[in-house]
Design a protein around this motif. Structure first.
Motif, short mmCIF file in Angstrom:
data_model
loop_
_atom_site.label_atom_id
_atom_site.label_comp_id
_atom_site.label_asym_id
_atom_site.label_seq_id
_atom_site.Cartn_x
_atom_site.Cartn_y
_atom_site.Cartn_z
N LEU A 9 -5.91 5.56 -0.22
CA LEU A 9 -5.00 6.18 -1.18
C LEU A 9 -3.56 6.01 -0.72
N ARG A 10 -2.66 5.82 -1.66
CA ARG A 10 -1.23 5.78 -1.39
C ARG A 10 -0.49 6.42 -2.56
N LEU A 11 0.41 7.32 -2.23
CA LEU A 11 1.26 7.96 -3.23
C LEU A 11 2.64 7.34 -3.11
N LYS A 12 3.16 6.83 -4.23
CA LYS A 12 4.47 6.17 -4.26
C LYS A 12 5.36 6.84 -5.29
N LYS A 13 6.65 6.86 -5.00
CA LYS A 13 7.61 7.42 -5.94
C LYS A 13 7.97 6.44 -7.05
N LYS A 14 7.98 5.16 -6.73
CA LYS A 14 8.34 4.15 -7.73
C LYS A 14 7.84 2.80 -7.24
N GLY A 15 7.96 1.81 -8.10
CA GLY A 15 7.54 0.46 -7.73
C GLY A 15 7.30 -0.38 -8.96
N GLY A 16 6.99 -1.63 -8.74
CA GLY A 16 6.73 -2.56 -9.84
C GLY A 16 5.28 -2.50 -10.28
N HIS A 17 4.92 -3.37 -11.20
CA HIS A 17 3.55 -3.39 -11.73
C HIS A 17 2.61 -4.24 -10.89
N ALA A 18 3.16 -5.10 -10.02
CA ALA A 18 2.36 -5.96 -9.13
C ALA A 18 1.29 -6.74 -9.89
N GLY A 19 1.61 -7.14 -11.11
CA GLY A 19 0.67 -7.93 -11.90
C GLY A 19 -0.39 -7.12 -12.62
#
Length: 99
Positions: A9-19
């Motif tokens: 599991l990883r919780l992220k605040k933002k980022g791209g769609h990574a495909g």
């Protein structure tokens, strides 16, 4: 998420769609923003010559299914922590769990 091991599991605040087409759609519906939280659940990379599309759409083996079920329960706990203790504490907890 292909980039994470099964059940990681990883919780992220933002980022791209990574495909990821589903994530791309969410971003488009949110006004093309990357500014939202996401809880990623790893499904691992395909082994051997298995195409990524087949891997992503396939059912999990019994062992992976058990790990995913546990990770989803942990994900619910992380979301509860997010709502009660805040983003930073939830991110620290989610992202420091062993792989």
């Amino acid at each position: 998420c292909l980039m994470l091991q099964v059940a990681e599991l990883r919780l992220k605040k933002k980022g791209g769609h990574a495909g990821h087409n589903g994530m791309r759609s969410i971003m488009e519906h949110c006004g093309n923003t990357k500014q939202f939280l996401r809880l990623r659940v790893g499904i691992g990379r395909p082994t051997g010559i298995t195409p990524v599309s087949v891997h992503v759409l396939s059912s999990f083996c019994k062992e992976d299914r058990e790990q995913i079920d546990y990770a989803l329960a942990e994900g619910v706990n992380i979301i509860r922590m997010l709502l009660t203790k805040g983003v930073d504490r939830a991110m620290n907890t989610a992202n420091s769990r062993s792989k």
